[in-house]
Design a protein around this motif. Sequence first.
Motif, PDB file in Angstrom:
ATOM      1  N   GLY A  37       7.506  -5.545   4.479  1.00 39.13           N
ATOM      2  CA  GLY A  37       8.401  -5.458   3.050  1.00 39.13           C
ATOM      3  C   GLY A  37       8.153  -3.908   2.817  1.00 39.13           C
ATOM      4  N   VAL A  38       9.162  -3.104   2.746  1.00 37.42           N
ATOM      5  CA  VAL A  38       9.343  -1.756   2.376  1.00 37.42           C
ATOM      6  C   VAL A  38       9.864  -1.539   0.788  1.00 37.42           C
ATOM      7  CG1 VAL A  38      10.027   0.665   2.969  1.00 37.42           C
ATOM      8  CG2 VAL A  38       9.450  -0.807   4.582  1.00 37.42           C
ATOM      9  N   LEU A  39       9.230  -1.011  -0.230  1.00 39.76           N
ATOM     10  CA  LEU A  39       9.588  -0.895  -1.343  1.00 39.76           C
ATOM     11  C   LEU A  39       9.972   0.864  -1.452  1.00 39.76           C
ATOM     12  CD1 LEU A  39       7.859  -3.484  -3.428  1.00 39.76           C
ATOM     13  CD2 LEU A  39       9.969  -3.550  -2.340  1.00 39.76           C
ATOM     14  N   LEU A  40      11.065   1.310  -1.811  1.00 42.42           N
ATOM     15  CA  LEU A  40      11.274   2.698  -2.011  1.00 42.42           C
ATOM     16  C   LEU A  40      11.470   2.915  -3.503  1.00 42.42           C
ATOM     17  CD1 LEU A  40      14.023   3.014   0.887  1.00 42.42           C
ATOM     18  CD2 LEU A  40      11.648   3.901   0.887  1.00 42.42           C
ATOM     19  N   THR A  41      11.101   4.103  -3.832  1.00 42.02           N
ATOM     20  CA  THR A  41      11.387   4.406  -5.371  1.00 42.02           C
ATOM     21  C   THR A  41      12.710   5.213  -5.460  1.00 42.02           C
ATOM     22  OG1 THR A  41       9.050   5.142  -5.384  1.00 42.02           O
ATOM     23  CG2 THR A  41      10.630   6.093  -7.161  1.00 42.02           C
ATOM     24  N   ASN A  42      13.000   5.640  -4.301  1.00 46.33           N
ATOM     25  CA  ASN A  42      14.289   6.276  -4.351  1.00 46.33           C
ATOM     26  C   ASN A  42      15.123   5.604  -3.233  1.00 46.33           C
ATOM     27  OD1 ASN A  42      16.925   7.585  -4.334  1.00 46.33           O
ATOM     28  ND2 ASN A  42      16.116   9.682  -4.552  1.00 46.33           N
ATOM     29  N   VAL A  54       4.728   8.588  -6.237  1.00 46.01           N
ATOM     30  CA  VAL A  54       4.638   7.629  -5.008  1.00 46.01           C
ATOM     31  C   VAL A  54       6.257   7.468  -4.810  1.00 46.01           C
ATOM     32  CG1 VAL A  54       4.413   5.243  -4.398  1.00 46.01           C
ATOM     33  CG2 VAL A  54       2.796   6.531  -5.752  1.00 46.01           C
ATOM     34  N   LEU A  55       6.602   7.530  -3.470  1.00 41.79           N
ATOM     35  CA  LEU A  55       8.001   7.397  -3.050  1.00 41.79           C
ATOM     36  C   LEU A  55       8.281   5.866  -2.144  1.00 41.79           C
ATOM     37  CD1 LEU A  55       8.690  10.949  -1.336  1.00 41.79           C
ATOM     38  CD2 LEU A  55       9.214   9.905  -3.842  1.00 41.79           C
ATOM     39  N   VAL A  56       7.037   5.379  -1.728  1.00 38.84           N
ATOM     40  CA  VAL A  56       7.138   4.082  -0.832  1.00 38.84           C
ATOM     41  C   VAL A  56       5.884   3.287  -1.137  1.00 38.84           C
ATOM     42  CG1 VAL A  56       6.128   5.128   1.265  1.00 38.84           C
ATOM     43  CG2 VAL A  56       7.801   3.401   1.365  1.00 38.84           C
ATOM     44  N   SER A  57       6.076   2.045  -0.983  1.00 37.89           N
ATOM     45  CA  SER A  57       4.977   1.101  -0.949  1.00 37.89           C
ATOM     46  C   SER A  57       5.176  -0.111   0.182  1.00 37.89           C
ATOM     47  CB  SER A  57       4.679   0.224  -2.280  1.00 37.89           C
ATOM     48  OG  SER A  57       3.834  -0.794  -2.021  1.00 37.89           O
ATOM     49  N   ALA A 100      10.774  -4.111  19.691  1.00 40.68           N
ATOM     50  CA  ALA A 100      10.505  -5.620  19.515  1.00 40.68           C
ATOM     51  C   ALA A 100       9.832  -5.337  17.912  1.00 40.68           C
ATOM     52  CB  ALA A 100       9.714  -6.218  20.297  1.00 40.68           C
ATOM     53  N   PRO A 101      10.555  -4.630  17.001  1.00 41.07           N
ATOM     54  CA  PRO A 101       9.902  -4.632  15.713  1.00 41.07           C
ATOM     55  C   PRO A 101       9.810  -6.023  14.959  1.00 41.07           C
ATOM     56  CG  PRO A 101      12.172  -3.992  15.553  1.00 41.07           C
ATOM     57  CD  PRO A 101      11.720  -4.086  17.087  1.00 41.07           C
ATOM     58  N   PRO A 102       9.095  -6.078  13.814  1.00 35.95           N
ATOM     59  CA  PRO A 102       8.964  -7.219  13.130  1.00 35.95           C
ATOM     60  C   PRO A 102      10.045  -7.417  12.325  1.00 35.95           C
ATOM     61  CG  PRO A 102       7.462  -5.616  12.079  1.00 35.95           C
ATOM     62  CD  PRO A 102       7.967  -4.945  13.367  1.00 35.95           C
ATOM     63  N   SER A 103      10.300  -8.523  11.800  1.00 30.96           N
ATOM     64  CA  SER A 103      11.284  -8.682  10.641  1.00 30.96           C
ATOM     65  C   SER A 103      10.914  -7.796   9.520  1.00 30.96           C
ATOM     66  CB  SER A 103      11.448 -10.109  10.237  1.00 30.96           C
ATOM     67  OG  SER A 103      10.079 -10.474   9.548  1.00 30.96           O
ATOM     68  N   ARG A 104      12.078  -7.497   8.544  1.00 33.09           N
ATOM     69  CA  ARG A 104      11.712  -6.346   7.490  1.00 33.09           C
ATOM     70  C   ARG A 104      12.656  -6.657   6.437  1.00 33.09           C
ATOM     71  NH1 ARG A 104      12.764  -0.065   8.411  1.00 33.09           N
ATOM     72  NH2 ARG A 104      15.066  -0.541   7.831  1.00 33.09           N
ATOM     73  N   TYR A 105      12.045  -6.269   5.202  1.00 29.80           N
ATOM     74  CA  TYR A 105      13.181  -6.218   3.983  1.00 29.80           C
ATOM     75  C   TYR A 105      12.757  -4.758   3.436  1.00 29.80           C
ATOM     76  CZ  TYR A 105       9.113  -7.544   1.048  1.00 29.80           C
ATOM     77  OH  TYR A 105       8.178  -7.631   0.342  1.00 29.80           O
ATOM     78  N   VAL A 106      14.028  -4.448   2.674  1.00 28.33           N
ATOM     79  CA  VAL A 106      13.534  -3.073   2.085  1.00 28.33           C
ATOM     80  C   VAL A 106      14.195  -3.159   0.684  1.00 28.33           C
ATOM     81  CG1 VAL A 106      14.407  -0.593   1.851  1.00 28.33           C
ATOM     82  CG2 VAL A 106      13.862  -1.754   4.124  1.00 28.33           C
ATOM     83  N   ALA A 107      13.734  -2.762  -0.460  1.00 26.22           N
ATOM     84  CA  ALA A 107      14.181  -3.159  -1.668  1.00 26.22           C
ATOM     85  C   ALA A 107      13.812  -1.888  -2.426  1.00 26.22           C
ATOM     86  CB  ALA A 107      13.556  -4.354  -2.222  1.00 26.22           C
ATOM     87  N   LYS A 108      14.155  -2.037  -3.789  1.00 26.69           N
ATOM     88  CA  LYS A 108      13.670  -0.681  -4.593  1.00 26.69           C
ATOM     89  C   LYS A 108      12.633  -0.996  -5.432  1.00 26.69           C
ATOM     90  CE  LYS A 108      15.396   2.027  -8.544  1.00 26.69           C
ATOM     91  NZ  LYS A 108      14.520   3.287  -8.183  1.00 26.69           N
ATOM     92  N   LEU A 109      11.409   0.031  -5.366  1.00 30.53           N
ATOM     93  CA  LEU A 109      10.158  -0.378  -6.269  1.00 30.53           C
ATOM     94  C   LEU A 109      10.434  -0.476  -7.391  1.00 30.53           C
ATOM     95  CD1 LEU A 109       7.132  -0.272  -5.822  1.00 30.53           C
ATOM     96  CD2 LEU A 109       7.215   2.259  -6.076  1.00 30.53           C
ATOM     97  N   GLY A 110       9.876  -1.467  -8.220  1.00 31.43           N
ATOM     98  CA  GLY A 110       9.973  -1.875  -9.477  1.00 31.43           C
ATOM     99  C   GLY A 110       9.227  -1.122 -10.606  1.00 31.43           C
ATOM    100  N   LEU A 158       0.790  -1.236   0.030  1.00 22.31           N
ATOM    101  CA  LEU A 158       0.045  -0.017   0.172  1.00 22.31           C
ATOM    102  C   LEU A 158       0.851   1.119   0.011  1.00 22.31           C
ATOM    103  CD1 LEU A 158      -2.514  -1.035   2.648  1.00 22.31           C
ATOM    104  CD2 LEU A 158      -2.980  -1.130   0.113  1.00 22.31           C
ATOM    105  N   VAL A 159       0.499   2.406  -0.634  1.00 23.24           N
ATOM    106  CA  VAL A 159       1.234   3.575  -0.730  1.00 23.24           C
ATOM    107  C   VAL A 159       0.479   4.628   0.143  1.00 23.24           C
ATOM    108  CG1 VAL A 159       1.957   2.949  -3.144  1.00 23.24           C
ATOM    109  CG2 VAL A 159      -0.094   4.041  -2.886  1.00 23.24           C
ATOM    110  N   GLY A 160       0.984   5.760  -0.088  1.00 23.63           N
ATOM    111  CA  GLY A 160       0.580   6.592   0.869  1.00 23.63           C
ATOM    112  C   GLY A 160      -0.508   7.666   0.488  1.00 23.63           C
ATOM    113  N   ILE A 161      -1.285   7.041  -0.113  1.00 27.82           N
ATOM    114  CA  ILE A 161      -2.837   7.568  -0.542  1.00 27.82           C
ATOM    115  C   ILE A 161      -3.527   7.851   0.552  1.00 27.82           C
ATOM    116  CG2 ILE A 161      -4.651   7.646  -1.737  1.00 27.82           C
ATOM    117  CD1 ILE A 161      -3.070   6.436  -4.121  1.00 27.82           C
ATOM    118  N   ASP A 162      -3.955   9.227   1.023  1.00 31.74           N
ATOM    119  CA  ASP A 162      -5.150   9.350   1.900  1.00 31.74           C
ATOM    120  C   ASP A 162      -6.338   9.455   1.363  1.00 31.74           C
ATOM    121  OD1 ASP A 162      -6.851  10.656   3.660  1.00 31.74           O
ATOM    122  OD2 ASP A 162      -5.507  12.086   4.310  1.00 31.74           O
TER     123      ASP A 162
END
Length: 125
Positions: free
Chosen positions: A75-80, A114-117, A98-108, A31-35
């Motif tokens: 899962g975090v996908l960044l445009t930049n 949009v900067l993040v999903s 106590a955060p959950p596991s996480r991965y960060v990758a580039k948004l394809g 999900l992206v940052g749309i209000d």
Amino acid sequence: MREIVSTSDAPSSPLYSQAVKAGGLVYVSGLVGIDVTTGSLAGSTIQEQTRQALANCRAVLRAAGAAWEDIVEVGVLLTNPADFAGMNEEYATWFPSAPPSRYVAKLGVELPGVLVSIRMTAFAD
């Protein structure tokens, strides 16, 4: 058995389910940052969009009967990729301990503004 989860409190599309419950887990789509109250991105900064994307994920989790503490993976996908520090700045306020596991990758894909999903997996009731 799988159950489709939807709520008007988060962005939606006919192309994907906001979440699917199956096997005791909730799989939240990216999900992206749309209000949803304005139909527009929550802002132009990575912090604003991260905040709104996480709020959208939280709304979907609630609709699925899951709590914030039930999240096991994000899962975090960044445009930049240069937005990593700014995203982390906002992200840390949502998971102070106590955060959950996480991965960060580039948004394809290129989505205007949009900067993040962000996607999640959580335990369900």
